[in-house]
Design a protein around this motif. Structure first.
Motif, PDB file in Angstrom:
ATOM      1  N   GLY A  13       0.835  -1.214   0.000  1.00  0.00           N
ATOM      2  CA  GLY A  13       0.000   0.000   0.000  1.00  0.00           C
ATOM      3  C   GLY A  13       0.861   1.252   0.000  1.00  0.00           C
ATOM      4  O   GLY A  13       0.661   2.161  -0.808  1.00  0.00           O
ATOM      5  N   ALA A  14       1.845   1.276   0.891  1.00  0.00           N
ATOM      6  CA  ALA A  14       2.734   2.441   0.977  1.00  0.00           C
ATOM      7  C   ALA A  14       3.527   2.599  -0.318  1.00  0.00           C
ATOM      8  O   ALA A  14       3.719   3.703  -0.826  1.00  0.00           O
ATOM      9  CB  ALA A  14       3.681   2.269   2.165  1.00  0.00           C
ATOM     10  N   TRP A  15       3.961   1.454  -0.839  1.00  0.00           N
ATOM     11  CA  TRP A  15       4.757   1.455  -2.063  1.00  0.00           C
ATOM     12  C   TRP A  15       3.941   2.035  -3.226  1.00  0.00           C
ATOM     13  O   TRP A  15       4.414   2.889  -3.989  1.00  0.00           O
ATOM     14  CB  TRP A  15       5.187   0.016  -2.342  1.00  0.00           C
ATOM     15  N   LYS A  16       2.706   1.555  -3.358  1.00  0.00           N
ATOM     16  CA  LYS A  16       1.842   2.058  -4.424  1.00  0.00           C
ATOM     17  C   LYS A  16       1.546   3.550  -4.234  1.00  0.00           C
ATOM     18  O   LYS A  16       1.500   4.307  -5.204  1.00  0.00           O
ATOM     19  CB  LYS A  16       0.524   1.272  -4.468  1.00  0.00           C
ATOM     20  N   PHE A  17       1.341   3.931  -2.976  1.00  0.00           N
ATOM     21  CA  PHE A  17       1.090   5.355  -2.707  1.00  0.00           C
ATOM     22  C   PHE A  17       2.276   6.198  -3.187  1.00  0.00           C
ATOM     23  O   PHE A  17       2.101   7.240  -3.817  1.00  0.00           O
ATOM     24  CB  PHE A  17       0.835   5.579  -1.209  1.00  0.00           C
ATOM     25  N   CYS A  18       3.465   5.706  -2.886  1.00  0.00           N
ATOM     26  CA  CYS A  18       4.664   6.428  -3.324  1.00  0.00           C
ATOM     27  C   CYS A  18       4.714   6.511  -4.849  1.00  0.00           C
ATOM     28  O   CYS A  18       5.061   7.555  -5.418  1.00  0.00           O
ATOM     29  CB  CYS A  18       5.931   5.748  -2.801  1.00  0.00           C
ATOM     30  N   ALA A  19       4.345   5.429  -5.515  1.00  0.00           N
ATOM     31  CA  ALA A  19       4.344   5.437  -6.980  1.00  0.00           C
ATOM     32  C   ALA A  19       3.319   6.450  -7.512  1.00  0.00           C
ATOM     33  O   ALA A  19       3.583   7.156  -8.491  1.00  0.00           O
ATOM     34  CB  ALA A  19       4.036   4.044  -7.514  1.00  0.00           C
ATOM     35  N   TRP A  20       2.173   6.521  -6.854  1.00  0.00           N
ATOM     36  CA  TRP A  20       1.141   7.488  -7.272  1.00  0.00           C
ATOM     37  C   TRP A  20       1.604   8.934  -7.135  1.00  0.00           C
ATOM     38  O   TRP A  20       1.038   9.837  -7.735  1.00  0.00           O
ATOM     39  CB  TRP A  20      -0.160   7.288  -6.465  1.00  0.00           C
ATOM     40  N   ASN A  21       2.648   9.137  -6.312  1.00  0.00           N
ATOM     41  CA  ASN A  21       3.163  10.489  -6.137  1.00  0.00           C
ATOM     42  C   ASN A  21       3.625  11.120  -7.460  1.00  0.00           C
ATOM     43  O   ASN A  21       3.671  12.338  -7.583  1.00  0.00           O
ATOM     44  CB  ASN A  21       4.322  10.494  -5.133  1.00  0.00           C
ATOM     45  N   GLY A  22       3.961  10.265  -8.430  1.00  0.00           N
ATOM     46  CA  GLY A  22       4.336  10.797  -9.750  1.00  0.00           C
ATOM     47  C   GLY A  22       3.174  11.559 -10.361  1.00  0.00           C
ATOM     48  O   GLY A  22       3.344  12.646 -10.936  1.00  0.00           O
ATOM     49  N   MET A  23       1.973  10.995 -10.213  1.00  0.00           N
ATOM     50  CA  MET A  23       0.785  11.648 -10.762  1.00  0.00           C
ATOM     51  C   MET A  23       0.381  12.855  -9.918  1.00  0.00           C
ATOM     52  O   MET A  23      -0.070  13.870 -10.454  1.00  0.00           O
ATOM     53  CB  MET A  23      -0.378  10.651 -10.864  1.00  0.00           C
ATOM     54  N   ILE A  24       0.540  12.721  -8.601  1.00  0.00           N
ATOM     55  CA  ILE A  24       0.232  13.854  -7.716  1.00  0.00           C
ATOM     56  C   ILE A  24       1.127  15.028  -8.092  1.00  0.00           C
ATOM     57  O   ILE A  24       0.678  16.165  -8.251  1.00  0.00           O
ATOM     58  CB  ILE A  24       0.446  13.457  -6.230  1.00  0.00           C
ATOM     59  N   PHE A  25       2.404  14.717  -8.298  1.00  0.00           N
ATOM     60  CA  PHE A  25       3.356  15.758  -8.675  1.00  0.00           C
ATOM     61  C   PHE A  25       2.917  16.438  -9.970  1.00  0.00           C
ATOM     62  O   PHE A  25       2.881  17.668 -10.061  1.00  0.00           O
ATOM     63  CB  PHE A  25       4.767  15.172  -8.839  1.00  0.00           C
ATOM     64  N   MET A  26       2.586  15.642 -10.980  1.00  0.00           N
ATOM     65  CA  MET A  26       2.235  16.217 -12.278  1.00  0.00           C
ATOM     66  C   MET A  26       0.990  17.090 -12.177  1.00  0.00           C
ATOM     67  O   MET A  26       0.915  18.167 -12.776  1.00  0.00           O
ATOM     68  CB  MET A  26       1.989  15.110 -13.317  1.00  0.00           C
ATOM     69  N   ALA A  27      -0.014  16.607 -11.426  1.00  0.00           N
ATOM     70  CA  ALA A  27      -1.266  17.363 -11.301  1.00  0.00           C
ATOM     71  C   ALA A  27      -1.001  18.711 -10.634  1.00  0.00           C
ATOM     72  O   ALA A  27      -1.459  19.762 -11.112  1.00  0.00           O
ATOM     73  CB  ALA A  27      -2.279  16.546 -10.492  1.00  0.00           C
ATOM     74  N   VAL A  28      -0.234  18.683  -9.550  1.00  0.00           N
ATOM     75  CA  VAL A  28       0.075  19.923  -8.827  1.00  0.00           C
ATOM     76  C   VAL A  28       0.917  20.845  -9.708  1.00  0.00           C
ATOM     77  O   VAL A  28       0.662  22.040  -9.812  1.00  0.00           O
ATOM     78  CB  VAL A  28       0.831  19.606  -7.506  1.00  0.00           C
ATOM     79  N   PHE A  29       1.905  20.241 -10.347  1.00  0.00           N
ATOM     80  CA  PHE A  29       2.821  21.015 -11.168  1.00  0.00           C
ATOM     81  C   PHE A  29       2.053  21.730 -12.284  1.00  0.00           C
ATOM     82  O   PHE A  29       2.246  22.924 -12.529  1.00  0.00           O
ATOM     83  CB  PHE A  29       3.863  20.058 -11.761  1.00  0.00           C
TER      84      PHE A  29
END
Lengths: 200, 87, 242
Positions: free
Chosen positions: C13-29
């Motif tokens: 779960g934590a690992w997948k959450f970290c991977a999703w951070n790529g999309m979080i970053f792009m959306a915010v950016f």
């Protein structure tokens, strides 16, 4: 019963296989798409200011461009000979041809250095006008590809000194495909920048 | 059809020199500009075929790179037609 | 591959959450940095100082919000890189130098994003007290930094591309074309070197080549890599029988 039918199938499969690595071909395709866009940007700019482009083109020396075309074509041909030799497992012949391809190819750098130096000493730089922006940027990026190519050829000849069969052959074919791309991009850059479109 | 690499090399070198000579001697017209690009595209097709040995069965790359030739050809020709030419 | 120490880890779960951070970053950016900060596309290099300054003065709260959020989430790029690095551990074995390059490249990418965002934030802090050219200089500094820091991210891209190419699985976690896409993007970033030489045209910071093409290939990068990272985590979970 199976042997005679599988053998030709294997041979046939090998004959039909993509030369080199498909990932490298993806890289080549992406790169060529980028250059196609460069050509488009150049053509649009030229259509908007044909006089500037024509006057600027007159300052280029097409003889040097032709010389570089012949250098790259010769180097490319030597790479094909290297690949042919490697397919027959004649590794030292392959290596000799790769070294020859790199040495001939280096002539391109000599011509380019001479050409850039002549332009810059006449005060023609990246910011002289739009034509020269593209001239330096596109030939500069192409030259960067060329430098990477020479490094790849240097690695390739080292690998051919201690060949590992199939693996080395695929490496060589991939390196050759990249090297041919450097060659074929120049085949457009040369007429586009130096010849067609007219000079004033 | 598999093009021999030496023949391919001969074709590329001969075309390079002749298109250059043609252009130098005949001056700058639309027809010559188009001819120079057409020759360039033939040279590229020769590299793809005779040097890279990229043939029809090497899909999708053979198709994509053939498409590239068509697109680049259109861009170059379009660019020439967009220019003003004398006579 | 050393499977014993690998199976001890089952925090998918934590690992997948970290991977999703790529999309979080792009959306915010894209929204906070890009839209609110007026960076998508930026003002051209030859835009008058008054235009840039006017934006800071009239939209100071929007720029502040954009940059505060951008700075807060900049680190998600590093978090994402660590998730990718863990997949690389499974693909090519623990402690591979290419994995380190990928992780460090992603981690260091945070720095120029953070610092350049702080410049834009600085411009929006008291724009009414600063003259036009000062605000323009701040905007220029931020853009020069974020564009010319490309090589840091190229290191991540080369590490990732060349790393996953060494994956010997029958069906590798990352297809070859993704690896080569990664290498190619890192390679093409070199065109950013032209940016400081131009204030207008295709190579200026808002030009067709330097902005639209370079940023598009980067914007496509994170979703593609995130997709294959998440898929790989799922496969590793099945392989480990968790």
């Amino acid at each position: 019963m199976y042997a005679p039918s599988t053998m030709p199938a294997e041979t046939r499969k090998k004959a039909l296989a993509l030369p080199g690595d498909e990932g490298v071909f993806f890289f080549i395709t992406a790169d060529m798409a980028m250059f196609a866009l460069f050509f488009l940007v150049f053509m649009v700019g030229q259509a908007q200011a044909p006089d500037i482009y024509r006057a600027s083109r007159a300052a280029l020396d097409p003889t040097l461009g032709l010389l570089n075309t012949l250098i790259l074509a010769t180097s490319g041909w030597l790479m094909v000979r290297a690949v042919d030799a490697a397919r027959r497992e004649r590794w030292s012949a392959a290596r000799r041809n790769v070294i020859a391809a790199a040495l001939v190819g280096l002539g391109f750098a000599v011509t380019k250095a001479f050409e850039y130096h002549a332009k810059i000493s006449h005060g023609i730089t990246l910011n002289t006008n739009e034509f020269f922006t593209y001239y330096y940027a596109f030939t500069g990026l192409h030259f960067f590809h060329f430098v990477i190519g020479v490094l790849v050829l240097a690695i390739t000849q080292a690998k051919l000194a201690a060949p590992e069969g199939e693996k080395t052959r695929i490496w060589l074919e991939s390196a050759a495909a990249y090297w041919h791309m450097v060659d074929l991009l120049w085949m457009v850059l040369f007429p586009m920048l130096y010849l067609a479109g007219g000079t004033a | 059809m598999k093009l021999s690499s030496t023949l391919a090399y001969g074709i590329i070198a001969a075309l390079s020199i002749s298109s250059f000579a043609l252009f130098e001697s005949q001056g700058h017209t639309l027809i010559l500009a188009l001819a120079v690009f057409a020759i360039a595209l033939v040279k590229i097709a020769t590299i793809l075929n005779g040097f890279m040995h990229l043939e029809w069965q090497h899909r999708p790359f053979a198709q994509v790179l053939t498409g590239w030739l068509v697109v680049v050809g259109a861009v170059l020709a379009g660019g020439m037609f967009a220019l003003p030419w004398n006579s | 591959m050393a499977s014993a120490p690998m199976t001890e880890d089952n925090s998918y779960g934590a690992w997948k959450f970290c991977a999703w951070n790529g999309m979080i970053f792009m959306a915010v950016f894209m929204y906070f940095w890009g839209w609110l900060g007026h960076n998508l596309p930026p003002f051209a290099g030859d835009a008058p100082a008054s235009e840039v300054a006017g934006y800071f003065r009239n939209h100071s709260d929007a720029v502040r919000l954009g940059m505060v959020t951008s700075m807060t989430f900049a680190v998600s790029y590093a978090v994402w890189g660590i998730a990718i690095g863990k997949v690389m551990d499974y693909a090519i074995g623990r402690g591979h130098i290419l994995t380190d390059l990928q992780v460090w490249g992603a981690g260091l990418t945070v720095v120029p994003i953070l610092v350049s965002s702080s410049f834009w934030l600085l411009g929006s802090y008291r724009p009414e007290a600063l003259d036009d050219t000062t605000l323009q200089m701040i905007y220029d500094a931020a853009w020069l930094l974020i564009d010319l820091a490309y090589a840091v991210t190229s290191v991540q891209m080369f590490g990732l591309g060349f790393g996953f190419l060494r994956d010997k699985r029958a069906e590798p976690f990352f297809p070859k074309w993704v690896c080569w896409y990664s290498i190619w993007v890192g390679f093409m970033f070199i065109a950013e070197c032209f940016m400081p030489f131009f204030k207008g045209g295709a190579f200026n910071r808002s030009g067709i080549l330097n902005f639209w093409i370079e940023f598009s290939i980067f914007f496509a990068y994170a979703p593609i890599i995130t997709w294959y990272t998440l898929k790989a985590i799922g496969r590793i979970r099945v392989e480990n029988g968790d």
